[in-house]
Structure formats: structure tokens, C-alpha cells
Design an enzyme around this catalytic site. Structure first.
Site, PDB file in Angstrom:
ATOM      1  N   LYS A   1    -123.810 -24.146 -17.080  1.00 31.01           N
ATOM      2  CA  LYS A   1    -122.453 -24.344 -16.547  1.00 31.01           C
ATOM      3  C   LYS A   1    -121.724 -22.997 -16.408  1.00 31.01           C
ATOM      4  CE  LYS A   1    -121.307 -27.067 -20.026  1.00 31.01           C
ATOM      5  NZ  LYS A   1    -122.575 -27.089 -20.799  1.00 31.01           N
TER       6      LYS A   1
ATOM      7  N   ARG B   1    -114.908 -34.086 -22.320  1.00 28.64           N
ATOM      8  CA  ARG B   1    -116.131 -34.336 -23.083  1.00 28.64           C
ATOM      9  C   ARG B   1    -116.112 -35.678 -23.787  1.00 28.64           C
ATOM     10  NH1 ARG B   1    -117.488 -28.412 -23.933  1.00 28.64           N
ATOM     11  NH2 ARG B   1    -119.460 -28.567 -25.006  1.00 28.64           N
TER      12      ARG B   1
ATOM     13  N   ARG C   1    -129.628 -16.690 -25.646  1.00 21.87           N
ATOM     14  CA  ARG C   1    -128.435 -16.297 -24.863  1.00 21.87           C
ATOM     15  C   ARG C   1    -127.732 -15.099 -25.504  1.00 21.87           C
ATOM     16  NH1 ARG C   1    -123.970 -20.631 -23.424  1.00 21.87           N
ATOM     17  NH2 ARG C   1    -124.203 -21.123 -25.635  1.00 21.87           N
TER      18      ARG C   1
ATOM     19  N   ARG D   1    -123.611 -15.978 -29.755  1.00 20.16           N
ATOM     20  CA  ARG D   1    -122.607 -16.936 -30.223  1.00 20.16           C
ATOM     21  C   ARG D   1    -123.012 -17.533 -31.566  1.00 20.16           C
ATOM     22  NH1 ARG D   1    -121.011 -20.815 -25.186  1.00 20.16           N
ATOM     23  NH2 ARG D   1    -121.144 -22.361 -26.854  1.00 20.16           N
TER      24      ARG D   1
ATOM     25  N   ARG E   1    -125.300 -30.057 -31.253  1.00 13.20           N
ATOM     26  CA  ARG E   1    -124.517 -30.079 -29.999  1.00 13.20           C
ATOM     27  C   ARG E   1    -125.155 -31.019 -28.991  1.00 13.20           C
ATOM     28  NH1 ARG E   1    -124.626 -23.891 -29.062  1.00 13.20           N
ATOM     29  NH2 ARG E   1    -123.864 -24.387 -26.961  1.00 13.20           N
TER      30      ARG E   1
HETATM   31  P1  AP5 Z   1    -124.961 -21.002 -19.929  1.00  9.87           P
HETATM   32  O1  AP5 Z   1    -124.636 -20.840 -18.497  1.00  9.87           O
HETATM   33  O2  AP5 Z   1    -124.247 -20.161 -20.905  1.00  9.87           O
HETATM   34  O3  AP5 Z   1    -124.907 -22.560 -20.341  1.00  9.87           O
HETATM   35  P2  AP5 Z   1    -123.690 -23.562 -20.530  1.00  9.87           P
HETATM   36  O4  AP5 Z   1    -124.018 -24.805 -19.827  1.00  9.87           O
HETATM   37  O5  AP5 Z   1    -122.394 -22.876 -20.182  1.00  9.87           O
HETATM   38  O6  AP5 Z   1    -123.836 -23.822 -22.084  1.00  9.87           O
HETATM   39  P3  AP5 Z   1    -122.768 -23.772 -23.268  1.00  9.87           P
HETATM   40  O7  AP5 Z   1    -123.549 -23.547 -24.520  1.00  9.87           O
HETATM   41  O8  AP5 Z   1    -121.664 -22.819 -22.966  1.00  9.87           O
HETATM   42  O9  AP5 Z   1    -122.244 -25.221 -23.237  1.00  9.87           O
HETATM   43  P4  AP5 Z   1    -121.523 -25.967 -24.344  1.00  9.87           P
HETATM   44  O10 AP5 Z   1    -120.980 -27.119 -23.595  1.00  9.87           O
HETATM   45  O11 AP5 Z   1    -122.360 -26.275 -25.511  1.00  9.87           O
HETATM   46  O12 AP5 Z   1    -120.483 -24.908 -24.910  1.00  9.87           O
HETATM   47  P5  AP5 Z   1    -118.914 -24.676 -24.716  1.00  9.87           P
HETATM   48  O13 AP5 Z   1    -118.670 -23.233 -24.769  1.00  9.87           O
HETATM   49  O14 AP5 Z   1    -118.433 -25.455 -23.560  1.00  9.87           O
HETATM   50  O15 AP5 Z   1    -126.550 -20.772 -20.061  1.00  9.87           O
HETATM   51  C1  AP5 Z   1    -127.199 -20.830 -21.328  1.00  9.87           C
HETATM   52  C2  AP5 Z   1    -128.322 -19.795 -21.386  1.00  9.87           C
HETATM   53  O16 AP5 Z   1    -129.352 -20.160 -20.466  1.00  9.87           O
HETATM   54  C3  AP5 Z   1    -127.892 -18.366 -20.991  1.00  9.87           C
HETATM   55  O17 AP5 Z   1    -128.575 -17.438 -21.771  1.00  9.87           O
HETATM   56  C4  AP5 Z   1    -128.318 -18.262 -19.513  1.00  9.87           C
HETATM   57  O18 AP5 Z   1    -128.613 -16.923 -19.138  1.00  9.87           O
HETATM   58  C5  AP5 Z   1    -129.552 -19.151 -19.482  1.00  9.87           C
HETATM   59  N1  AP5 Z   1    -129.718 -19.846 -18.194  1.00  9.87           N
HETATM   60  C6  AP5 Z   1    -128.750 -20.379 -17.394  1.00  9.87           C
HETATM   61  N2  AP5 Z   1    -129.277 -20.965 -16.311  1.00  9.87           N
HETATM   62  C7  AP5 Z   1    -130.624 -20.820 -16.412  1.00  9.87           C
HETATM   63  C8  AP5 Z   1    -131.730 -21.214 -15.587  1.00  9.87           C
HETATM   64  N3  AP5 Z   1    -131.553 -21.865 -14.444  1.00  9.87           N
HETATM   65  N4  AP5 Z   1    -132.987 -20.891 -16.024  1.00  9.87           N
HETATM   66  C9  AP5 Z   1    -133.176 -20.211 -17.196  1.00  9.87           C
HETATM   67  N5  AP5 Z   1    -132.173 -19.811 -17.999  1.00  9.87           N
HETATM   68  C10 AP5 Z   1    -130.910 -20.099 -17.622  1.00  9.87           C
HETATM   69  O19 AP5 Z   1    -118.340 -25.374 -26.035  1.00  9.87           O
HETATM   70  C11 AP5 Z   1    -118.583 -24.804 -27.307  1.00  9.87           C
HETATM   71  C12 AP5 Z   1    -117.900 -25.640 -28.382  1.00  9.87           C
HETATM   72  O20 AP5 Z   1    -116.482 -25.639 -28.176  1.00  9.87           O
HETATM   73  C13 AP5 Z   1    -118.292 -27.133 -28.428  1.00  9.87           C
HETATM   74  O21 AP5 Z   1    -119.464 -27.335 -29.179  1.00  9.87           O
HETATM   75  C14 AP5 Z   1    -117.049 -27.735 -29.094  1.00  9.87           C
HETATM   76  O22 AP5 Z   1    -117.058 -27.533 -30.470  1.00  9.87           O
HETATM   77  C15 AP5 Z   1    -115.923 -26.916 -28.496  1.00  9.87           C
HETATM   78  N6  AP5 Z   1    -115.373 -27.508 -27.254  1.00  9.87           N
HETATM   79  C16 AP5 Z   1    -115.383 -26.959 -26.006  1.00  9.87           C
HETATM   80  N7  AP5 Z   1    -114.791 -27.780 -25.113  1.00  9.87           N
HETATM   81  C17 AP5 Z   1    -114.386 -28.884 -25.823  1.00  9.87           C
HETATM   82  C18 AP5 Z   1    -113.737 -30.092 -25.455  1.00  9.87           C
HETATM   83  N8  AP5 Z   1    -113.372 -30.343 -24.171  1.00  9.87           N
HETATM   84  N9  AP5 Z   1    -113.504 -30.992 -26.438  1.00  9.87           N
HETATM   85  C19 AP5 Z   1    -113.840 -30.764 -27.709  1.00  9.87           C
HETATM   86  N10 AP5 Z   1    -114.485 -29.644 -28.124  1.00  9.87           N
HETATM   87  C20 AP5 Z   1    -114.746 -28.704 -27.174  1.00  9.87           C
HETATM   88 MG    MG Z   2    -120.663 -22.310 -21.258  1.00 10.97          MG
END
Ligand code: AP5
Ligand code: MG
Ligand code: ZN
Length: 214
Positions: free
Chosen positions: A13, A88, A127, A160, A171
Site C-alpha cells: 500500500k 480498518r 522492509r 519498523r 497483524r
Molecule cells: P509496503 O508498501 O510498506 O506495505 P504496506 O501495505 O504499506 O504495509 P504496512 O506494513 O505499512 O501495512 P500495515 O497496514 O500493517 O501498517 P500501517 O502502517 O498501516 O511494502 C512492504 C515491504 O514489501 C517493503 O519492504 C516493500 O519494499 C516491499 N514490497 C512492496 N511491494 C512489493 C512487491 N510487489 N514485490 C516485492 N516486495 C514488495 O499500520 C501500522 C499500525 O498502526 C497498525 O498495526 C495499527 O496498530 C495502527 N493503525 C494504523 N491505521 C490504523 C487504523 N485505521 N485503525 C487502528 N489502528 C491503526
Molecule cells: Mg504502509
């Protein structure tokens, strides 16, 4: 365009959003990034959020919904937005619907990136993120030119604290239980664009751009 980008942790994402917001000239609103910034600044919300984030749990709806409401009301969202990581839960989706109704705007599409669970642990444990500009890398799949250094700004890359194997598994469980059901919620509104995220980064991007043009 008013867009959501959804998919499990590690679906790509953030990686896709970095490029999409440049192409579409809209702001990227990532609740994960906003929460990590609050943790870094040591705000009350940040202190509360960190405990949940490090366990791989969701922060309470009451904490996050108000933040997103305020963000969407800022003037830069008049041209559109890309919301990443929100909603979410069902209450978050309902609150978003109400907020958009109040602001008089409609969602155009929900980009849903699909990646099989068994691919995700390797993506997340490898990552690296830039401490200065937030750009995302991977030690194998998306290497920076100089190890440990951001290509875009020269900033230091870090891992992270929620990218450990155990937290990643939590997660993923939380995603399947609480967030995946929202795909049906948006399917009923006819908004979901399903994208194969299990291919090269550039392939995912061109599939998204193609789906948005239709
Ligand atoms: P990346 O693009 O970073 O993936 P992502 O989908 O953004 O994954 P996240 O870990 O950021 O998602 P998340 O939903 O768990 O975390 P968030 O920060 O939202 O890619 C990942 C890796 O893969 C990278 O190294 C990249 O280079 C590689 N990659 C990408 N595409 C690829 C491909 N095609 N092929 C190979 N490799 C690839 O949330 C974190 C925390 O915050 C949550 O756990 C929660 O505690 C809290 N939180 C956030 N939003 C809320 C909400 N709305 N409500 C409640 N809690 C929340
Ligand atoms: Mg992300
Ligand atoms: Zn950087």
C-alpha cells in the site's frame, strides 16, 4: 479522485501510494504514518498508540476516527485524497461514510491489493524505511543504491518496531478478522478494484493505473 487503498500488511500500500499520489496529484493520508509521527513526537496519542502498534493490534476507533475526520476537512483534500490504512473496522468505515457525506464528497474507488499470506513475512521483515522522508525499501526486493541510505534524500534507513515475525503474524490475524470484511462492505457499494499484488512493484502499479482509467 477520492480513493482508498486496502490490503493486508505488506501488500504494498505504502509503496504504491508513493507513486500514485505523484501521478494523481492528491495527498497521501496514511494513518500508520500519522500514528508513527505521533509516537516520534511523544504526544498523548502517540504514547497511547505505541502499545497497540508494537503488539500488532489496532489502536481504538475512538483514537483514530477523530484524527482522520480532521485531516479530510483540510483544504488540500478538496482535489481528492488517497487514504491508506483507514478504515480498518466496520465502525471506522461507517464513520468515514458519514464524514464524506457531511463534506459532500463521494469515494471513486477502493484499490484492493491481494497478496497471499505466505509471501508477507519476508516482505515485512526485510522492509527498511527512511527516517527523514518515509520512503520504503526492501533489502532484497527494492534495494537502495547505497545500503542503509535513502536514494531520494540520503536519510538513514531503519526497521519498523512492528516488523518482527511475531508481530507481523499478529497483524495478519487482526487484518483477517477485522479489516478483510470491509472488502465486502465496499463490494456492496460497487467500488472495489481487485489488484494482483503478487508481482513486481512496477506491474502492480500499471495494473492499478489501468483499473483506475476504466
Ligand atoms: P509496503 O508498501 O510498506 O506495505 P504496506 O501495505 O504499506 O504495509 P504496512 O506494513 O505499512 O501495512 P500495515 O497496514 O500493517 O501498517 P500501517 O502502517 O498501516 O511494502 C512492504 C515491504 O514489501 C517493503 O519492504 C516493500 O519494499 C516491499 N514490497 C512492496 N511491494 C512489493 C512487491 N510487489 N514485490 C516485492 N516486495 C514488495 O499500520 C501500522 C499500525 O498502526 C497498525 O498495526 C495499527 O496498530 C495502527 N493503525 C494504523 N491505521 C490504523 C487504523 N485505521 N485503525 C487502528 N489502528 C491503526
Ligand atoms: Mg504502509
Ligand atoms: Zn528519504
Amino acid at each position: 479522485m477520492n480513493l482508498l487503498i486496502m490490503g493486508p500488511p505488506g501488500a504494498g500500500k505504502g509503496t504504491q501510494s508513493e507513486v500514485l499520489v505523484n501521478e494523481l496529484k492528491i495527498p497521501h493520508i496514511s494513518t500508520g504514518d500519522m500514528l508513527r509521527e505521533a509516537v516520534k513526537q511523544g504526544t498523548e496519542m502517540g504514547k497511547k498508540a505505541k502499545e497497540y502498534m508494537d503488539k500488532g493490534q489496532l489502536v481504538p476507533d475512538s483514537v483514530i476516527i477523530g484524527v482522520v475526520k480532521e485531516r479530510l476537512a483540510l483544504p488540500d483534500c478538496k482535489v481528492g485524497f488517497l487514504l491508506d490504512g483507514f478504515p480498518r473496522t466496520v465502525p471506522q468505515a461507517e464513520a468515514l461514510d458519514q464524514t464524506l457525506l457531511d463534506l459532500g464528497i463521494k469515494l471513486n474507488a477502493v484499490i484492493n491489493i491481494n497478496v497471499p499470506r505466505e509471501r508477507i513475512v519476508a516482505r515485512l521483515t526485510g522492509r527498511r524505511v527512511c527516517r527523514s522522508c518515509g520512503a520504503t525499501y526492501h533489502v532484497l526486493f527494492n534495494k537502495p543504491k547505497d545500503e542503509g541510505k535513502c536514494d531520494k534524500c540520503g536519510g538513514e534507513l531503519y526497521q519498523r518496531s512492528d516488523d518482527t515475525e511475531q508481530t507481523v503474524n499478529n497483524r495478519l490475524d487482526v487484518y483477517e478478522a477485522q479489516t478483510q470484511p470491509l472488502i465486502d462492505y465496499y463490494n456492496r457499494q460497487g467500488l472495489v478494484l481487485n489488484i494482483n499484488g503478487d508481482q513486481e512493484i512496477s506491474g502492480v502499479l500499471s495494473d492499478i493505473m489501468g483499473a483506475l482509467k476504466k
